[in-house]
Motif scaffolding. Structure first.
Motif, short mmCIF file in Angstrom:
data_model
loop_
_atom_site.label_atom_id
_atom_site.label_comp_id
_atom_site.label_asym_id
_atom_site.label_seq_id
_atom_site.Cartn_x
_atom_site.Cartn_y
_atom_site.Cartn_z
N VAL A 146 6.53 -7.61 -16.17
CA VAL A 146 7.08 -7.98 -14.87
C VAL A 146 6.79 -9.45 -14.58
N SER A 147 5.60 -9.93 -14.93
CA SER A 147 5.28 -11.34 -14.74
C SER A 147 6.22 -12.23 -15.54
N HIS A 167 6.20 0.20 -5.84
CA HIS A 167 5.47 -1.06 -5.90
C HIS A 167 6.51 -2.16 -5.90
N LYS A 170 2.40 -1.55 -11.93
CA LYS A 170 1.21 -2.41 -12.05
C LYS A 170 0.70 -2.42 -13.49
N PRO A 186 6.89 -5.94 -6.46
CA PRO A 186 6.19 -7.15 -6.88
C PRO A 186 6.81 -8.44 -6.35
N SER A 230 2.48 -4.95 -15.84
CA SER A 230 2.57 -6.19 -15.09
C SER A 230 2.83 -7.41 -15.96
N ASP A 231 2.42 -7.39 -17.24
CA ASP A 231 2.72 -8.53 -18.11
C ASP A 231 4.23 -8.71 -18.25
#
Length: 189
Positions: A103-104, A154, A97, A156, A100-101
């Motif tokens: 992963v996005s 986690h 988490k 995503p 996350s940038d």
């Protein structure tokens, strides 16, 4: 049979080897190290399955999709088509988490390939007696893969529809070896 089962098996075996023979033995300490070791084990899988001469793997190849330039970590091609797109993430001390940038960005890159739009890869050989240009189109059954090393489970990709996707996870711990998770989803299956 599910789309690209052989490639899926090769990716998951390469991931298992990368984590057990690399990460668990402290041979990986950067994301580039993860890329190199994963590629090495993936190439071993291709050779073991007698497809090594038929597979080409390109690193961080640029694609222009709409107004954006995308550079997936690995692009796997057979003689004619892009059959796999791989994104790798290495953050063994971080919660996913918290990165996350990154992963996005990976999700958006994979999403661009999942749309089945006209995507072509042109690879030019720059030096040598005869310039060679190889062109690959995106296969309709191309397999998308995300693999990450990080702390605390986690996932995503639960809420994201990316078509033919395998996501591979190595969840790290202060007290134990990384736990490996594998999840696959395929269109029309």
């Amino acid at each position: 049979m599910t789309a690209r089962k052989r490639l899926r098996d090769q990716l998951t075996d390469a991931w298992e080897n990368t984590i057990r023979k690399g990460y668990d033995k402290r041979l990986i300490n950067t994301e580039h190290g993860l890329h190199a070791l994963f590629y090495s084990y993936l190439r071993d899988q291709f050779n073991e399955d007698s497809v090594g001469d038929q597979r080409h793997v390109y690193f961080e190849q640029s694609f222009v999709v709409g107004e954006r330039t995308l550079r997936p970590d690995l692009v796997i091609c057979n003689g004619r088509q892009i059959i796999g797109v791989v994104e790798l993430k290495y953050a063994p001390r971080s919660l996913l988490k918290k990165v996350s940038d990154g992963v996005s960005k990976d999700i958006e890159t994979l999403r661009a390939f999942s749309r089945k739009e006209e995507v072509n890869l042109v690879v030019e050989r720059y030096l040598g007696p005869e310039p060679q240009v190889k062109e690959y189109s995106l296969g309709k059954d191309a397999l998308l893969c995300w693999a990450g090393v990080y702390k605390e489970p986690h996932f995503p990709f639960d809420e994201v529809d990316l078509g033919n996707l395998v996501d591979l996870h190595a969840v790290t711990s202060d007290k134990d070896k990384a736990k490996i998770y594998q999840r696959c989803r395929f269109e029309n299956s």
